[in-house]
Design a protein around this motif. Structure first.
Motif, PDB file in Angstrom:
ATOM      1  N   VAL A  96       0.836  -1.205   0.000  1.00  0.00           N
ATOM      2  CA  VAL A  96       0.000   0.000   0.000  1.00  0.00           C
ATOM      3  C   VAL A  96       0.870   1.254   0.000  1.00  0.00           C
ATOM      4  N   ALA A  97       1.983   1.236   0.741  1.00  0.00           N
ATOM      5  CA  ALA A  97       2.898   2.387   0.770  1.00  0.00           C
ATOM      6  C   ALA A  97       3.528   2.610  -0.604  1.00  0.00           C
ATOM      7  N   GLU A  98       3.910   1.518  -1.268  1.00  0.00           N
ATOM      8  CA  GLU A  98       4.528   1.646  -2.596  1.00  0.00           C
ATOM      9  C   GLU A  98       3.528   2.187  -3.611  1.00  0.00           C
ATOM     10  N   SER A  99       2.272   1.792  -3.482  1.00  0.00           N
ATOM     11  CA  SER A  99       1.236   2.331  -4.359  1.00  0.00           C
ATOM     12  C   SER A  99       1.112   3.849  -4.166  1.00  0.00           C
ATOM     13  N   ALA A 100       1.186   4.294  -2.918  1.00  0.00           N
ATOM     14  CA  ALA A 100       1.122   5.734  -2.630  1.00  0.00           C
ATOM     15  C   ALA A 100       2.333   6.465  -3.188  1.00  0.00           C
ATOM     16  N   ILE A 101       3.499   5.825  -3.140  1.00  0.00           N
ATOM     17  CA  ILE A 101       4.721   6.435  -3.691  1.00  0.00           C
ATOM     18  C   ILE A 101       4.597   6.595  -5.205  1.00  0.00           C
ATOM     19  N   LEU A 102       4.036   5.599  -5.884  1.00  0.00           N
ATOM     20  CA  LEU A 102       3.833   5.699  -7.334  1.00  0.00           C
ATOM     21  C   LEU A 102       2.857   6.822  -7.668  1.00  0.00           C
ATOM     22  N   LEU A 103       1.843   7.017  -6.817  1.00  0.00           N
ATOM     23  CA  LEU A 103       0.921   8.145  -7.003  1.00  0.00           C
ATOM     24  C   LEU A 103       1.666   9.465  -6.827  1.00  0.00           C
ATOM     25  N   ALA A 104       2.523   9.540  -5.820  1.00  0.00           N
ATOM     26  CA  ALA A 104       3.312  10.758  -5.593  1.00  0.00           C
ATOM     27  C   ALA A 104       4.233  11.044  -6.776  1.00  0.00           C
ATOM     28  N   MET A 105       4.787   9.986  -7.370  1.00  0.00           N
ATOM     29  CA  MET A 105       5.661  10.162  -8.541  1.00  0.00           C
ATOM     30  C   MET A 105       4.865  10.644  -9.749  1.00  0.00           C
ATOM     31  N   ALA A 106       3.611  10.203  -9.872  1.00  0.00           N
ATOM     32  CA  ALA A 106       2.744  10.700 -10.950  1.00  0.00           C
ATOM     33  C   ALA A 106       2.453  12.186 -10.749  1.00  0.00           C
ATOM     34  N   PHE A 107       2.219  12.577  -9.491  1.00  0.00           N
ATOM     35  CA  PHE A 107       2.002  13.991  -9.174  1.00  0.00           C
ATOM     36  C   PHE A 107       3.253  14.803  -9.487  1.00  0.00           C
ATOM     37  N   SER A 193      -7.774   2.162  -1.585  1.00  0.00           N
ATOM     38  CA  SER A 193      -6.344   2.485  -1.538  1.00  0.00           C
ATOM     39  C   SER A 193      -5.739   2.281  -2.920  1.00  0.00           C
ATOM     40  N   THR A 194      -5.546   1.036  -3.314  1.00  0.00           N
ATOM     41  CA  THR A 194      -4.875   0.755  -4.580  1.00  0.00           C
ATOM     42  C   THR A 194      -5.673   1.262  -5.782  1.00  0.00           C
ATOM     43  N   CYS A 195      -6.976   0.932  -5.846  1.00  0.00           N
ATOM     44  CA  CYS A 195      -7.787   1.354  -6.992  1.00  0.00           C
ATOM     45  C   CYS A 195      -7.904   2.874  -7.063  1.00  0.00           C
ATOM     46  N   LEU A 196      -8.049   3.507  -5.913  1.00  0.00           N
ATOM     47  CA  LEU A 196      -8.115   4.976  -5.883  1.00  0.00           C
ATOM     48  C   LEU A 196      -6.806   5.581  -6.370  1.00  0.00           C
ATOM     49  N   ASP A 197      -5.684   4.994  -5.949  1.00  0.00           N
ATOM     50  CA  ASP A 197      -4.375   5.466  -6.419  1.00  0.00           C
ATOM     51  C   ASP A 197      -4.274   5.366  -7.939  1.00  0.00           C
ATOM     52  N   VAL A 198      -4.742   4.245  -8.490  1.00  0.00           N
ATOM     53  CA  VAL A 198      -4.685   4.037  -9.942  1.00  0.00           C
ATOM     54  C   VAL A 198      -5.534   5.075 -10.668  1.00  0.00           C
ATOM     55  N   VAL A 199      -6.730   5.353 -10.146  1.00  0.00           N
ATOM     56  CA  VAL A 199      -7.611   6.356 -10.761  1.00  0.00           C
ATOM     57  C   VAL A 199      -6.937   7.728 -10.763  1.00  0.00           C
ATOM     58  N   LEU A 200      -6.322   8.093  -9.642  1.00  0.00           N
ATOM     59  CA  LEU A 200      -5.644   9.392  -9.544  1.00  0.00           C
ATOM     60  C   LEU A 200      -4.421   9.453 -10.455  1.00  0.00           C
ATOM     61  N   ILE A 201      -3.715   8.332 -10.598  1.00  0.00           N
ATOM     62  CA  ILE A 201      -2.573   8.276 -11.528  1.00  0.00           C
ATOM     63  C   ILE A 201      -3.056   8.472 -12.961  1.00  0.00           C
ATOM     64  N   ILE A 202      -4.172   7.823 -13.329  1.00  0.00           N
ATOM     65  CA  ILE A 202      -4.734   7.974 -14.680  1.00  0.00           C
ATOM     66  C   ILE A 202      -5.141   9.427 -14.935  1.00  0.00           C
ATOM     67  N   ILE A 203      -5.765  10.059 -13.932  1.00  0.00           N
ATOM     68  CA  ILE A 203      -6.154  11.464 -14.071  1.00  0.00           C
ATOM     69  C   ILE A 203      -4.918  12.339 -14.274  1.00  0.00           C
ATOM     70  N   SER A 204      -3.858  12.075 -13.482  1.00  0.00           N
ATOM     71  CA  SER A 204      -2.607  12.843 -13.610  1.00  0.00           C
ATOM     72  C   SER A 204      -2.051  12.743 -15.027  1.00  0.00           C
ATOM     73  N   TYR A 205      -2.022  11.531 -15.567  1.00  0.00           N
ATOM     74  CA  TYR A 205      -1.462  11.350 -16.908  1.00  0.00           C
ATOM     75  C   TYR A 205      -2.387  11.875 -17.996  1.00  0.00           C
ATOM     76  N   ALA A 206      -3.686  11.887 -17.759  1.00  0.00           N
ATOM     77  CA  ALA A 206      -4.613  12.501 -18.718  1.00  0.00           C
ATOM     78  C   ALA A 206      -4.345  14.007 -18.810  1.00  0.00           C
ATOM     79  N   LEU A 207      -4.130  14.639 -17.644  1.00  0.00           N
ATOM     80  CA  LEU A 207      -3.809  16.075 -17.617  1.00  0.00           C
ATOM     81  C   LEU A 207      -2.438  16.342 -18.246  1.00  0.00           C
ATOM     82  N   ILE A 208      -1.494  15.421 -17.999  1.00  0.00           N
ATOM     83  CA  ILE A 208      -0.160  15.562 -18.604  1.00  0.00           C
ATOM     84  C   ILE A 208      -0.257  15.498 -20.128  1.00  0.00           C
ATOM     85  N   LEU A 209      -1.024  14.528 -20.650  1.00  0.00           N
ATOM     86  CA  LEU A 209      -1.167  14.384 -22.106  1.00  0.00           C
ATOM     87  C   LEU A 209      -1.843  15.605 -22.722  1.00  0.00           C
TER      88      LEU A 209
END
Length: 302
Positions: A96-107, A193-209
């Protein structure tokens, strides 16, 4: 614990790639941490988050792999209930912590590409430290109830876990009591936790694109996308096997053999940690240069 059911005769052969990848994971991530903390030029937000990921990878593989290899090499499958629960807690806690770190890296990538002029003022060392602490605290409060959920159950019969390491549902299925609460909590944790992180990562990359495709220069667009390449590879490597395992357990029924589930679960705790430093070493120019400098100096001293 019995290792991989149905593949007991192949345990020795399976242990060879697992042991090799574990060594690569520990050495590669330790070297990555050393380079990031000793090289002042790598004291940037992206690399500080990468150091958190490297540390989590070392812990993730170390929590499970030594016991796994003891089962494969020496048939040492015995483990006390307390030790099993401890392994379960730290396994889920690190995941769960690593999933949060990947979200932080997307941010981090979102701020770097969408707000480049404010990048260092938004992601200060203080903010990065708070994000790291928040990831740990969130993971602790999500995973700590799992300890109470398995301790409240009554266990009877043969306490044999058909796996190479202890995880929540593997322990819960040994109980004589109803495990509906454990099942519901496991699904809730996955969703929020994990699914929410994935959704937020997808949103981050949609905004990046959206930002990248508004850049007029093609070279600048490719450079911006290239800056995200390593992170996207690591995300796929981390989440794809996790979601496959999650859906296969719940919807695969008996169509996927148990030994396939367990083998994939074993590879999951060593393959991403082993490949992450290689991916960043290959795709990140600054780390490439520091690796080359480090090995050049090593050869001189030798």
């Amino acid at each position: 614990m019995i290792g991989i059911p149905g593949l007991e005769d192949a345990h020795t052969w399976i242990s060879i790639p697992i042991c090799s990848m574990y060594i690569v994971a520990v050495v590669g991530n330790t070297l990555l941490l050393f380079l990031i903390f000793t090289e002042h030029s790598l004291h940037e937000p992206m690399y500080l988050f990468l150091s958190m990921l490297a540390l989590a990878d070392i812990f993730l593989s170390t929590v499970t792999t030594p016991k796994m290899l003891a089962i494969f090499w020496f048939q040492e499958g015995g483990i006390s209930f307390g030790s099993c629960v401890s392994q379960m807690f730290f396994l889920h806690f690190i995941f769960v912590a690593e999933s949060a770190i990947l979200l932080a890296m997307a941010f981090d990538r979102y701020v770097a590409i969408c707000y480049p002029l404010r990048y260092t003022t938004i992601l200060t060392p203080s903010v990065i430290g708070k994000i790291g602490i928040a990831s740990i605290i969130r993971s602790f409060f999500i995973c700590f109830p799992l300890v109470f959920l398995v301790y409240r159950l009554t266990y009877c019969g043969r306490n044999i876990i058909r796996h190479s390491y202890c995880e929540h549902m593997g322990i819960a299925r040994l109980a004589c009591d109803s495990i509906q609460v454990n099942i519901y909590y496991g699904v809730i944790v996955a969703l929020f936790s994990t699914c929410l992180d994935v959704v937020l990562i997808i949103i981050s990359y949609a905004l990046i694109l959206c930002t990248v495709f508004r850049i007029p220069s093609q070279d600048a667009r490719l450079k911006a996308l290239g800056a995200c390449g390593s992170h996207v590879c690591v995300i796929l490597l981390f989440y794809a096997p996790a979601f496959f395992s999650f859906f296969a357990h719940r919807f695969g029924g008996h169509s996927i053999p148990l030994h396939v589930h367990i083998l994939l679960a074993n590879l999951y705790v060593v393959v991403p940690p082993a490949l992450n430093p290689i991916i960043y070493g290959v795709k990140t120019k600054q780390i490439q240069e520091k690796f080359i400098q480090f090995f050049s100096l090593s050869k001189k001293f030798c």
